[in-house]
Scaffold this active site. Structure first.
Site, PDB file in Angstrom:
ATOM      1  N   GLY A 130     -32.094 107.387  33.985  1.00 18.86           N
ATOM      2  CA  GLY A 130     -31.226 108.459  33.534  1.00 18.86           C
ATOM      3  C   GLY A 130     -31.066 109.537  34.584  1.00 18.86           C
ATOM      4  O   GLY A 130     -31.039 109.277  35.790  1.00 18.86           O
ATOM      5  N   SER A 131     -30.990 110.767  34.112  1.00 19.30           N
ATOM      6  CA  SER A 131     -30.663 111.879  35.012  1.00 19.30           C
ATOM      7  C   SER A 131     -31.741 112.183  36.036  1.00 19.30           C
ATOM      8  O   SER A 131     -31.484 112.914  37.002  1.00 19.30           O
ATOM      9  CB  SER A 131     -30.368 113.140  34.196  1.00 19.30           C
ATOM     10  OG  SER A 131     -29.154 112.986  33.482  1.00 19.30           O
ATOM     11  N   THR A 132     -32.966 111.649  35.871  1.00 18.56           N
ATOM     12  CA  THR A 132     -33.976 111.877  36.906  1.00 18.56           C
ATOM     13  C   THR A 132     -33.556 111.234  38.230  1.00 18.56           C
ATOM     14  O   THR A 132     -33.997 111.667  39.297  1.00 18.56           O
ATOM     15  CB  THR A 132     -35.356 111.340  36.481  1.00 18.56           C
ATOM     16  OG1 THR A 132     -35.268 109.936  36.244  1.00 18.56           O
ATOM     17  CG2 THR A 132     -35.855 112.049  35.228  1.00 18.56           C
TER      18      THR A 132
END
Length: 496
Positions: free
Chosen positions: A215-217
Site C-alpha cells: 500500500g501507501s508505505t
C-alpha cells in the site's frame, strides 16, 4: 608343521583378511547408507542422548531440554514459546526443525565441526561434542512490545537497528507453542494436525515468510526514485497532478480517500498519502526507475538469509504505464514482507545505507567461548545522503503533522509512513493496515531503530482500519522499548 595345519592357518588368515575387508567396507563405504536407513535409530538415539544447545535472547535462554525417558532421552522445551516461535521455530523428534532450530541445527546438536576443540580425538572416539549456544540479536523488551501490541490479531512486526542490520524484534501473530511439537507420540501428532488445520495459520512466520501488498508505505520507494532521478527537486513545489487521475491507457479513474490532493506538493501528498500524486509520479518515471530503486531497497532478492530464508518481496520488472502507476502506490503485483519494509525504513533512517539484516549475533561452545561472531555489512547504498535527508523530511512530516501522529514519542525524532493496502477480488477484502517508521534518540542524528508493522485484522470494520490507527501505536511501543522510554504521548487517530 604338517600340510593340514598350514592349510588351516592360511584359511584362517584369509578369513581374517575377509573380515577386515568387510569391516573396512562397512565403516568407509557403506556407513552412509546404513546411517541414512530409516530403520537405523542409532543416529536419533545419539542426537537426543544429551541436552541440545540453547537459543538466547538478551542473554537469557528461551529454549531448553528436558528428560523424556525412553531411548530418546531429551526433548526440546521452550520458555515463552509463542513469543519467540517466529525466531526459534521448532525442533521436533517427529517433524524435524524450522527457522533457527533448523538453520543452526548442527551447532545446537553438537555435530558442527566449528565446535570441536579436539577434532582428532573426537574422530577416533566418535564422541559427540556438546551442543553450542546461539545468541540472537533480539531485544526482549522490543519483542514483548510487538507481541503485546498485536494482541493475537493476524499480523507481524519486524524491527531493525539501522546502523548494523541487527534484528531487534520479529513477531508473527497469532503464534503457537513450539513445545507442543517437541517429542513423539499421539499428542504431538494431534498438535501437528490441529496447528496445520487452523485457518489462522499460527505456524506461518508472517514477519519473513508472508508477503503483502505494501500500500501507501511503498510511496517511500517511489519518492526515493523521483528524487534520485531528478523528477522532484523541490518537496514543497506544487505538482501537476489531477484528482481524479486517469491511469495511462485506461478509462480507470484513481481517486483519494480525502480532499486536497489536486496538484499537491510531494511533501503534502506524502503526509496525507495522496494516491493520485504518487501514481502519476511513478508513471512519469517509468518501470525502469521504479524497479531499480525498489531493488536497491532489497526487493526482488530471493537470496536473503538471516540465516532462515526470507520470502522474496516483489516488484514486477515488466509493466505497462498503468501498472507502474498502481505499483507506485504499493498495489498491482507489488508485495513485501514486513522485514522488507523495515529495511526500507532502516535505510532512510541510516542516511541511505541499507545494512544486511541478521538474527544471530554470535555462537558459543559449551564452555562459553565464542566460535563465530556476526560482522555487520552493507547490503546496498539504497539512496545517497541528500536523498535520504529529503525522505527523512517527508517521513518526519507524517508524524508531526500528517497521518502518523499516533507514532510520536516525546523527545525523539520519529519518521513514519502509513499504509492501507487493498486486496482481494475487486479490492473487496478487508484492507491491511501498515506502518513503517524509524526513531532517532533525543539528540541523535541517526536512527536507532526502524520498525514495520502490518495488521491484517480481518474481523475489524473496514472503515476502522488504517495504518495510523491500527499499526502506528504498535510501532511506537516497539520504538519506545528500544529507546528505553515510555510510549506515552500523542495518541491521535491517523489516516492511511
Amino acid at each position: 608343521m604338517n600340510r593340514c595345519v598350514r592349510h588351516a592357518a592360511v584359511f584362517c588368515l584369509l578369513l581374517l583378511l575377509a573380515l577386515l575387508a568387510n569391516a573396512t567396507r562397512v565403516q568407509l563405504v557403506a556407513a552412509g547408507g546404513y546411517a541414512a536407513n530409516p530403520a537405523n535409530r542409532r543416529a536419533d538415539i545419539a542426537r537426543y542422548a544429551q541436552p541440545r544447545g540453547d537459543i538466547l535472547a538478551g542473554g537469557r535462554a528461551v529454549t531448553g531440554s528436558r528428560p523424556a525417558g525412553g531411548p530418546l532421552r531429551y526433548v526440546r522445551s521452550y520458555a515463552d514459546g509463542p513469543l519467540y516461535a517466529p525466531v526459534t521455530g521448532f525442533s521436533s523428534q517427529t517433524y524435524g526443525a524450522t527457522l533457527l532450530e533448523g538453520t543452526e541445527d548442527s551447532l545446537l546438536d553438537g555435530t558442527s565441526g566449528a565446535l570441536d576443540d579436539q577434532p582428532l580425538w573426537r574422530e577416533i572416539t566418535r564422541a559427540r561434542q556438546r551442543g553450542g549456544d546461539v545468541h540472537t540479536t533480539i531485544e526482549p523488551a522490543a519483542q514483548q512490545a510487538a507481541y503485546d501490541g498485536l494482541a493475537g490479531r493476524r499480523g507481524a512486526v519486524a524491527a531493525l537497528d539501522p546502523a548494523t542490520g541487527r534484528i531487534l524484534a520479529l513477531v508473527s501473530s497469532p503464534s503457537y507453542d513450539p513445545g507442543l511439537l517437541s517429542g513423539a507420540g499421539a499428542s504431538v501428532t494431534a498438535a501437528w494436525k490441529r496447528l496445520n488445520a487452523d485457518p489462522q495459520q499460527p505456524m506461518l512466520d508472517r514477519a519473513i515468510r508472508q508477503t503483502y501488498p505494501p500500500g501507501s508505505t511503498f510511496k517511500v520507494v517511489t519518492a526515493a526514485a523521483a528524487l534520485a532521478a531528478g523528477e522532484v527537486t523541490d518537496l514543497r513545489a506544487p505538482t501537476n497532478s489531477p484528482d481524479p487521475y486517469r491511469l495511462p491507457g485506461t478509462d480507470v479513474a484513481l481517486t483519494n480517500e480525502g480532499a486536497g490532493c489536486r496538484d499537491a506538493s510531494v511533501y503534502d501528498a506524502f503526509r496525507y498519502s495522496c494516491n493520485t500524486v504518487f501514481a502519476k509520479l511513478g508513471a512519469d518515471l517509468g518501470a525502469a526507475d521504479v524497479v531499480a530503486q525498489a531493488e536497491l531497497f532489497g526487493f526482488n532478492d530471493s537470496r536473503l538469509r538471516i540465516p532462515p530464508s526470507v520470502a522474496k518481496s516483489n516488484v514486477d520488472t515488466v509493466m505497462s504505464p498503468d501498472q507502474v502507476a498502481l505499483s507506485s502506490i504499493g498495489q498491482y503485483d507489488t508485495t513485501a514482507t514486513p522485514l522488507q519494509m523495515a529495511m526500507v525504513a532502516a535505510a532512510v533512517g541510516n542516511g541511505g545505507r541499507l545494512m544486511a539484516p541478521y538474527l544471530v549475533d554470535r555462537v558459543t561452545n559449551h564452555a562459553g567461548s565464542t566460535v563465530s561472531q556476526a560482522r555487520p555489512h552493507l547490503l546496498h547504498q539504497a539512496v545517497d545522503a541528500r536523498t535520504a535527508a529529503a525522505l527523512q523530511e517527508l517521513m518526519e512530516g507524517v508524524v508531526t503533522e500528517g497521518t502518523g501522529t499516533s507514532a510520536a514519542l516525546p523527545g525523539a525524532v520519529v519518521g513514519g509512513k502509513t499504509g492501507t493496502a487493498q486486496h482481494g477480488l475487486a479490492n473487496t477484502g478487508t484492507p491491511y493496515a501498515w506502518f513503517l517508521s524509524y526513531a532517532k534518540p533525543p539528540g541523535g542524528t541517526r536512527a536507532a531503530v526502524a520498525v514495520a508493522v502490518v495488521v491484517e485484522d480481518a474481523d475489524a470494520v473496514r472503515a476502522d482500519i488504517s495504518g495510523g490507527g491500527n499499526a502506528a501505536p504498535i510501532a511506537r511501543a516497539v520504538m519506545a522499548a528500544v529507546l528505553r522510554q515510555p510510549a506515552a504521548g500523542l495518541n491521535r487517530p491517523g489516516g492511511s
